[in-house]
Scaffold this motif. Structure first.
Motif, PDB file in Angstrom:
ATOM      1  N   ASP A  23     -36.330  -2.638 -92.040  1.00  0.00           N
ATOM      2  CA  ASP A  23     -35.853  -1.390 -91.442  1.00  0.00           C
ATOM      3  C   ASP A  23     -34.960  -0.670 -92.461  1.00  0.00           C
ATOM      4  O   ASP A  23     -34.425  -1.294 -93.375  1.00  0.00           O
ATOM      5  CB  ASP A  23     -35.037  -1.775 -90.202  1.00  0.00           C
ATOM      6  N   ASN A  58     -31.711 -10.038 -81.830  1.00  0.00           N
ATOM      7  CA  ASN A  58     -31.976  -9.123 -80.730  1.00  0.00           C
ATOM      8  C   ASN A  58     -32.947  -9.816 -79.783  1.00  0.00           C
ATOM      9  O   ASN A  58     -33.725 -10.678 -80.209  1.00  0.00           O
ATOM     10  CB  ASN A  58     -32.577  -7.803 -81.223  1.00  0.00           C
ATOM     11  N   ARG A 101     -35.458  -8.503 -78.048  1.00  0.00           N
ATOM     12  CA  ARG A 101     -36.510  -7.509 -77.754  1.00  0.00           C
ATOM     13  C   ARG A 101     -37.173  -7.127 -79.078  1.00  0.00           C
ATOM     14  O   ARG A 101     -36.674  -7.479 -80.141  1.00  0.00           O
ATOM     15  CB  ARG A 101     -35.844  -6.285 -77.156  1.00  0.00           C
ATOM     16  N   LYS A 135     -31.663   1.402 -92.027  1.00  0.00           N
ATOM     17  CA  LYS A 135     -30.751   1.748 -90.923  1.00  0.00           C
ATOM     18  C   LYS A 135     -29.907   2.986 -91.189  1.00  0.00           C
ATOM     19  O   LYS A 135     -29.488   3.662 -90.256  1.00  0.00           O
ATOM     20  CB  LYS A 135     -29.807   0.579 -90.637  1.00  0.00           C
ATOM     21  N   PHE A 185     -35.798 -11.328 -82.042  1.00  0.00           N
ATOM     22  CA  PHE A 185     -35.828 -10.555 -83.291  1.00  0.00           C
ATOM     23  C   PHE A 185     -34.732 -11.153 -84.165  1.00  0.00           C
ATOM     24  O   PHE A 185     -33.565 -11.157 -83.773  1.00  0.00           O
ATOM     25  CB  PHE A 185     -35.544  -9.111 -82.895  1.00  0.00           C
ATOM     26  N   GLY A 239     -37.917  -4.807 -82.183  1.00  0.00           N
ATOM     27  CA  GLY A 239     -37.120  -3.826 -82.911  1.00  0.00           C
ATOM     28  C   GLY A 239     -37.783  -2.466 -82.823  1.00  0.00           C
ATOM     29  O   GLY A 239     -38.987  -2.339 -82.616  1.00  0.00           O
ATOM     30  N   ASP A 240     -36.954  -1.458 -82.963  1.00  0.00           N
ATOM     31  CA  ASP A 240     -37.450  -0.088 -82.989  1.00  0.00           C
ATOM     32  C   ASP A 240     -36.800   0.581 -84.190  1.00  0.00           C
ATOM     33  O   ASP A 240     -35.585   0.730 -84.183  1.00  0.00           O
ATOM     34  CB  ASP A 240     -37.043   0.613 -81.688  1.00  0.00           C
ATOM     35  N   PRO A 241     -37.524   0.924 -85.235  1.00  0.00           N
ATOM     36  CA  PRO A 241     -38.985   1.077 -85.339  1.00  0.00           C
ATOM     37  C   PRO A 241     -39.794  -0.114 -85.860  1.00  0.00           C
ATOM     38  O   PRO A 241     -40.958   0.087 -86.182  1.00  0.00           O
ATOM     39  CB  PRO A 241     -39.108   2.243 -86.320  1.00  0.00           C
ATOM     40  N   GLU A 242     -39.246  -1.332 -85.903  1.00  0.00           N
ATOM     41  CA  GLU A 242     -40.065  -2.463 -86.386  1.00  0.00           C
ATOM     42  C   GLU A 242     -41.368  -2.608 -85.589  1.00  0.00           C
ATOM     43  O   GLU A 242     -42.434  -2.872 -86.154  1.00  0.00           O
ATOM     44  CB  GLU A 242     -39.280  -3.776 -86.298  1.00  0.00           C
ATOM     45  N   GLY A 259     -30.250   4.027 -85.379  1.00  0.00           N
ATOM     46  CA  GLY A 259     -31.127   3.035 -84.752  1.00  0.00           C
ATOM     47  C   GLY A 259     -32.225   2.571 -85.705  1.00  0.00           C
ATOM     48  O   GLY A 259     -32.868   1.550 -85.471  1.00  0.00           O
TER      49      GLY A 259
HETATM   50  N1  GLY Z   1     -34.304  -1.366 -85.842  1.00  0.00           N
HETATM   51  C1  GLY Z   1     -33.283  -2.233 -85.415  1.00  0.00           C
HETATM   52  C2  GLY Z   1     -33.260  -2.534 -84.000  1.00  0.00           C
HETATM   53  O1  GLY Z   1     -34.198  -2.300 -83.265  1.00  0.00           O
HETATM   54  O2  GLY Z   1     -32.268  -3.078 -83.555  1.00  0.00           O
END
Ligand code: GLY
Ligand code: AMP
Length: 423
Positions: free
Chosen positions: A212, A285, A287, A214, A269, A289-292, A226
């Motif tokens: 990512d 995490n 859940r 950040k 994650f 990742g976003d944008p992973e 994010g």
């Molecule tokens: N891209 C990092 C996150 O989803 O926490």
């Protein structure tokens, strides 16, 4: 089967796209969703923290599987509520989502089970935190204990900055109750890698790696966001690193949660830093990742629904994950000013360019339909993902596709995936 996805970002769009590919899925709902998700799913105007409404909706519509994409409802216990109502749901229960919900918890877990991470101390009193800092070495890292939209981490270069940090997190409550506790952590250096995994309580299956970006600005400058873009796989995540992490991080984390009576089912994650002393955990995490998710899921060959059901039923050991032998890059198109202040409501043009283009995806994050138009409705607006035979080709494709769409105040980083030139 009927699937309900809870969330409204690029991650949930990527999850919806994978669910739509499954031969087993007849109908997808999303609460609350966004304009792009609305092309694949029926969006229902229920917020992610409206647990009673979500449970009632799932019951009334005979939902066969609910997928909770976001951290807040997971940490708040939405999975427990759905289970209590006898509904099938993918995601960790509240007592396991604490792995993300409390950094103090996750640090203590890693210490107890010898999982490599930065040295740290937890504090509940600002006075004690200040006293500790007097003797600390700098730079040092301050982390608000709870959820803070990825922004509760401060890297402080000297005592003065650190004192300010303690004040803003613990006294001024810049991140609200997330600042009830504070973690003060050793500063680490190295490359960051994100590894997402499916977990069924006992067995863990890792997905292909990603990285990512950040910070808001080119060259990793500006504020933490994010996430402004991702690439997958990471060329720095070698077989050797993978072997180390399997032995010392992945399975030990799953076993530690089980040993604590907090069986984890869902996505873990792992935010890793590849330090000179070896890989260490930066954060967990609970859940995708976003944008992973926007670069990992499009490369996954398995039927995502099969894998999620195997997690729920505790038979993930029967499944082998498979990923395409290619690469993907995601460039986030944001509203200028993100993550601080930005305007919304601008018409997005050119979205049709993505229709029927194999290997290109336009994942919606902050968008909304207004009459015939789709308009900007958030800081991160779209995630433009492209695949390629390798990372270079994927990056070229993603930046080309980023020009297909346009809106006022469109902002993106121009160096997503630049690190691959150094690999
Ligand atoms: N891209 C990092 C996150 O989803 O926490
Ligand atoms: P986190 O939310 O814990 O992943 O932290 C956000 C970002 O802060 C990470 O992606 C890293 O870039 C940085 N960070 C967190 N912890 C450390 C650390 N101990 N040393 C250096 N950088 C860190």
């Amino acid at each position: 089967m009927k699937v309900l996805i809870v969330g409204s970002g690029g991650r949930e769009h990527a999850i919806a796209a994978s669910a739509a590919k499954s031969s087993r899925v007849d109908k997808i709902y999303c609460a609350p969703g966004n304009a792009g998700i609305g092309e694949l799913a029926e969006c229902v105007p229920i917020g992610p923290m409206e647990f009673e409404k979500i449970v009632a909706f799932a019951r009334e519509n005979e939902i066969d599987l609910t997928i909770v994409g976001m951290d807040d409802p997971l940490v708040g216990g939405l999975v427990d509520e759905l289970e209590k109502a006898g509904l099938r749901v993918f995601g960790p229960r509240k007592n396991a989502a604490i792995l993300e919900g409390s950094k103090a918890f996750s640090k203590d877990l890693m210490k107890k089970y010898n999982i490599p991470t930065a040295a740290y101390e937890n504090f509940e009193s600002p006075g004690e935190a200040m006293a500790y800092l007097e003797k600390a070495r700098f730079p040092i890292v301050l982390k608000a204990d709870g959820l803070a939209l990825g922004k509760g981490v401060l890297i402080c270069q000297n005592l003065e900055e650190a004192r300010e940090g303690v004040k803003s997190i613990m006294l001024d409550r810049q991140f609200g109750p997330a600042g009830n506790k504070l973690v003060i952590e050793e500063f680490m250096q190295g490359r960051e890698v994100s590894v997402l995994s499916f977990v069924d309580g006992r067995t863990i299956r890792t997905m292909t790696s990603a990285q990512d970006h950040k910070r808001a600005g080119d060259g990793d400058t500006g504020l933490n966001t994010g996430g402004m873009g991702t690439f997958s796989p990471s060329p720095f995540y070698t077989a050797e690193v993978d072997a180390f992490c399997r032995e010392h991080i992945y399975q030990p984390t799953v076993d530690a949660m089980a040993a604590e009576g907090r069986e984890f089912k869902g996505i873990i994650f792992f935010g890793l830093m590849l330090t000179e002393e070896g890989p260490k955990v930066l954060e967990y995490n609970a859940r995708f990742g976003d944008p992973e998710a926007q670069v990992v899921l499009p490369r996954m060959k398995n039927d995502m629904i099969d894998v999620m059901e195997a997690c729920i039923d505790g038979r993930l050991d029967e499944i082998g994950l498979e990923f395409e032998d290619n690469a993907a890059v995601c460039v986030v198109l944001a509203s200028a000013g993100y993550p601080v202040e930005y305007e919304k409501g601008f018409v997005i043009r050119g979205l049709d360019s993505f229709k029927d283009k194999e290997g290109y995806y336009c994942f919606h994050a902050g968008t909304k339909r207004v009459g015939e138009d789709i308009v900007t409705n958030g800081g991160r607006v779209l995630g433009i993902t492209a695949k390629g035979r390798d990372l270079m080709e994927a990056r070229t494709n993603a930046y080309r596709a980023a020009e297909w769409v346009d809106f006022d105040n469109k902002y993106m980083r121009h160096d997503i995936g630049k690190a691959i030139d150094e690999a």
